[in-house]
Design an enzyme around this catalytic site. Structure first.
Site, PDB file in Angstrom:
ATOM      1  N   LYS A 128     -43.930 -28.745  91.377  1.00 29.61           N
ATOM      2  CA  LYS A 128     -42.928 -29.234  89.887  1.00 29.61           C
ATOM      3  C   LYS A 128     -41.890 -30.527  90.802  1.00 29.61           C
ATOM      4  CE  LYS A 128     -43.649 -27.888  86.727  1.00 29.61           C
ATOM      5  NZ  LYS A 128     -45.077 -27.825  86.077  1.00 29.61           N
ATOM      6  N   GLY A 133     -43.966 -33.837  90.983  1.00 29.38           N
ATOM      7  CA  GLY A 133     -44.502 -34.717  90.851  1.00 29.38           C
ATOM      8  C   GLY A 133     -45.521 -35.567  90.802  1.00 29.38           C
ATOM      9  N   THR A 145     -48.807 -34.253  89.980  1.00 26.76           N
ATOM     10  CA  THR A 145     -50.015 -34.008  89.197  1.00 26.76           C
ATOM     11  C   THR A 145     -49.871 -35.687  89.028  1.00 26.76           C
ATOM     12  OG1 THR A 145     -49.262 -32.683  88.305  1.00 26.76           O
ATOM     13  CG2 THR A 145     -50.846 -34.109  86.786  1.00 26.76           C
ATOM     14  N   TRP A 146     -48.192 -36.595  88.726  1.00 31.57           N
ATOM     15  CA  TRP A 146     -48.164 -38.233  89.071  1.00 31.57           C
ATOM     16  C   TRP A 146     -48.543 -38.686  89.436  1.00 31.57           C
ATOM     17  CZ3 TRP A 146     -42.171 -39.957  88.014  1.00 31.57           C
ATOM     18  CH2 TRP A 146     -43.020 -41.272  87.805  1.00 31.57           C
ATOM     19  N   HIS A 195     -49.904 -26.899  97.262  1.00 30.45           N
ATOM     20  CA  HIS A 195     -47.824 -26.740  97.915  1.00 30.45           C
ATOM     21  C   HIS A 195     -47.707 -26.077  99.094  1.00 30.45           C
ATOM     22  CE1 HIS A 195     -47.448 -28.689  93.892  1.00 30.45           C
ATOM     23  NE2 HIS A 195     -47.999 -27.398  93.181  1.00 30.45           N
ATOM     24  N   SER A 235     -37.619 -27.532  86.488  1.00 29.49           N
ATOM     25  CA  SER A 235     -38.924 -27.644  86.308  1.00 29.49           C
ATOM     26  C   SER A 235     -39.507 -26.454  86.546  1.00 29.49           C
ATOM     27  CB  SER A 235     -39.714 -28.952  86.773  1.00 29.49           C
ATOM     28  OG  SER A 235     -40.561 -28.993  86.319  1.00 29.49           O
ATOM     29  N   TYR A 264     -39.550 -38.535  94.059  1.00 31.54           N
ATOM     30  CA  TYR A 264     -40.012 -38.880  92.393  1.00 31.54           C
ATOM     31  C   TYR A 264     -39.122 -39.946  91.918  1.00 31.54           C
ATOM     32  CZ  TYR A 264     -40.484 -36.396  87.363  1.00 31.54           C
ATOM     33  OH  TYR A 264     -40.022 -37.026  86.071  1.00 31.54           O
ATOM     34  N   SER A 290     -47.866 -44.160  82.972  1.00 25.12           N
ATOM     35  CA  SER A 290     -46.438 -43.343  82.294  1.00 25.12           C
ATOM     36  C   SER A 290     -46.317 -42.527  82.214  1.00 25.12           C
ATOM     37  CB  SER A 290     -46.386 -44.788  81.421  1.00 25.12           C
ATOM     38  OG  SER A 290     -47.126 -44.446  80.153  1.00 25.12           O
ATOM     39  N   MET A 313     -49.442 -40.452  80.015  1.00 20.37           N
ATOM     40  CA  MET A 313     -50.432 -39.092  80.733  1.00 20.37           C
ATOM     41  C   MET A 313     -49.935 -38.355  79.932  1.00 20.37           C
ATOM     42  SD  MET A 313     -49.327 -39.712  84.864  1.00 20.37           S
ATOM     43  CE  MET A 313     -49.984 -37.601  85.123  1.00 20.37           C
ATOM     44  N   GLY A 368     -39.633 -34.894  82.541  1.00 20.33           N
ATOM     45  CA  GLY A 368     -40.650 -36.120  83.023  1.00 20.33           C
ATOM     46  C   GLY A 368     -39.148 -36.809  83.259  1.00 20.33           C
TER      47      GLY A 368
HETATM   48  S1  PPS Z   1     -47.121 -28.588  90.154  1.00 18.42           S
HETATM   49  O1  PPS Z   1     -47.573 -27.583  88.845  1.00 18.42           O
HETATM   50  O2  PPS Z   1     -46.523 -28.293  90.894  1.00 18.42           O
HETATM   51  O3  PPS Z   1     -48.263 -29.151  90.330  1.00 18.42           O
HETATM   52  O4  PPS Z   1     -46.545 -29.719  89.199  1.00 18.42           O
HETATM   53  P1  PPS Z   1     -46.021 -31.497  89.249  1.00 18.42           P
HETATM   54  O5  PPS Z   1     -47.078 -31.748  88.718  1.00 18.42           O
HETATM   55  O6  PPS Z   1     -45.690 -31.353  90.991  1.00 18.42           O
HETATM   56  O7  PPS Z   1     -44.636 -31.392  88.455  1.00 18.42           O
HETATM   57  C1  PPS Z   1     -44.379 -31.592  87.107  1.00 18.42           C
HETATM   58  C2  PPS Z   1     -43.122 -32.754  86.755  1.00 18.42           C
HETATM   59  O8  PPS Z   1     -43.881 -33.393  86.853  1.00 18.42           O
HETATM   60  C3  PPS Z   1     -43.351 -34.569  85.318  1.00 18.42           C
HETATM   61  N1  PPS Z   1     -44.787 -35.680  85.839  1.00 18.42           N
HETATM   62  C4  PPS Z   1     -43.674 -36.465  85.382  1.00 18.42           C
HETATM   63  N2  PPS Z   1     -42.830 -37.712  85.365  1.00 18.42           N
HETATM   64  C5  PPS Z   1     -42.757 -38.911  84.921  1.00 18.42           C
HETATM   65  N3  PPS Z   1     -44.164 -39.607  84.830  1.00 18.42           N
HETATM   66  C6  PPS Z   1     -44.743 -38.834  84.420  1.00 18.42           C
HETATM   67  N4  PPS Z   1     -46.029 -40.197  84.245  1.00 18.42           N
HETATM   68  C7  PPS Z   1     -45.488 -37.472  84.981  1.00 18.42           C
HETATM   69  N5  PPS Z   1     -45.966 -36.785  85.054  1.00 18.42           N
HETATM   70  C8  PPS Z   1     -45.787 -36.132  85.297  1.00 18.42           C
HETATM   71  C9  PPS Z   1     -43.718 -33.084  84.250  1.00 18.42           C
HETATM   72  O9  PPS Z   1     -43.073 -33.506  83.485  1.00 18.42           O
HETATM   73  C10 PPS Z   1     -42.680 -32.478  85.138  1.00 18.42           C
HETATM   74  O10 PPS Z   1     -41.348 -32.505  85.312  1.00 18.42           O
HETATM   75  P2  PPS Z   1     -40.821 -31.437  83.796  1.00 18.42           P
HETATM   76  O11 PPS Z   1     -39.799 -32.361  85.158  1.00 18.42           O
HETATM   77  O12 PPS Z   1     -40.977 -30.193  84.045  1.00 18.42           O
HETATM   78  O13 PPS Z   1     -40.733 -32.709  82.411  1.00 18.42           O
END
Ligand code: PPS
Length: 294
Positions: A44, A46, A48-49, A105, A135, A189, A224, A228, A258
């Site tokens: 959690k 970032g 995926t981002w 991870h 998160s 992040y 963004s 996404m 996010g």
């Molecule tokens: S995982 O399951 O561990 O792989 O999750 P991970 O991708 O690391 O984290 C998920 C959180 O990242 C937020 N997120 C984003 N934030 C801002 N911009 C973009 N583009 C973006 N993409 C993913 C996602 O909403 C999760 O955070 P929270 O705080 O739960 O919203």
């Protein structure tokens, strides 16, 4: 009580239920390639981002092509086998042509040893642990049915390192200490939120893909939160079966909020003090401080 984690007796780490002992064992001999790119994070933070940014950069901004396949296929998650996986992702990765992009991870103790050597590129994303806890709370609760864990119960599990991947401190500190090495890019992040264009530039330079300003701008727009969130190839609406609700009773989506600083609406004063105290103790004598995230 139902849980979302299992204790791996051999390593002493709590791991996801979908990370079998067999996977942990296979990591010890998994062949790492010199040109691999490993996106490594505590959950959690970032991931995926960053996966989507790396994928777009490695495709030189050809978004049309990357949009044809899911992010999970382009940047496999080596740690787990999910019900939707046809076979373990590490097998897909063994057969994949280079350049492989890989998400994990795993803490450094469980990562394939080749990753810790100088050769492959490592991009590590760190996030303020307080927002990570929030998160994680919603995400992991999504994997268990009623009764769900209460916020305070989850907070205490996190403090005791009894959540998947164990201690946030140890995980982050290992890569923080290696952040100046040429094959490691350490980003936060919070910096991604502040100036994504700068991060895309850093990633493209790090991976040796020279991109013009117009391409960088397109990647920034594509990555963004709002883009996404509505992109089914990355928002995990097709993969993740979350069964959780936020305080207003709405179902939780993978692309949830996010934002930076959500912890302020969840932490009690006592919890904040408890985490700050623990942070000081665990990171004593290191130069990793909470200021890194502000
Ligand atoms: S995982 O399951 O561990 O792989 O999750 P991970 O991708 O690391 O984290 C998920 C959180 O990242 C937020 N997120 C984003 N934030 C801002 N911009 C973009 N583009 C973006 N993409 C993913 C996602 O909403 C999760 O955070 P929270 O705080 O739960 O919203």
């Amino acid at each position: 009580m139902e849980t979302f984690a299992r204790l791996d007796e051999e390593s002493g780490f709590h791991l996801l239920l979908t990370t079998s002992k067999e996977i942990v064992d296979r990591m010890k001999t998994f062949k790492v390639r010199d040109d691999d790119v490993w996106v490594i994070t505590y959950p959690k933070s970032g991931t995926t981002w960053m996966q989507e940014i790396v994928s777009a950069v490695c495709a030189d901004g050809d978004l049309e092509t990357i949009n044809k396949t899911s992010l999970t296929e382009r940047v496999p998650f080596i740690d787990c086998v999910f019900p939707f996986d046809k076979r373990p992702p590490y097998i897909d990765l063994e057969e994949m042509t280079s350049r492989r992009l890989i998400k994990t991870h795993f803490p450094h103790q469980l990562i394939p040893p080749g990753v810790l050597k100088q050769t492959p590129k490592v991009i590590y994303v760190a996030r303020n642990p307080k927002d990570v806890i929030v998160s994680c709370f919603y995400f992991f609760n999504g994997f268990i049915s009623e009764p769900k864990l209460k916020w305070d119960e989850f907070f205490q599990l996190f403090i005791k390192d009894e959540v998947p991947y164990g201690s946030w401190f140890n995980h982050n500190l290992y890569w923080w200490n290696r952040r100046h090495e040429a094959h490691v890019l350490f980003v936060t992040y919070e910096d991604m939120k502040k100036d994504l264009s700068n991060i895309v530039h850093q990633v493209s330079e790090f991976l040796g893909h020279v991109l013009n300003e117009e391409t960088v701008a397109r990647i920034v727009d594509h990555c963004s939160f709002s883009s996404m969130k509505k992109n089914p190839k990355v928002n995990k609406s097709e993969d993740v079966m979350l069964d959780s609700a936020d305080s207003s009773g709405k179902n939780i989506q993978f692309m949830r909020k996010g934002i930076v600083g959500e912890w302020k609406t969840h932490f009690t004063v006592a919890q904040c003090e408890q985490l700050d105290k623990l942070y000081k103790k665990r990171l004593q004598g290191t130069d990793l401080t909470l200021d890194v995230f502000f």
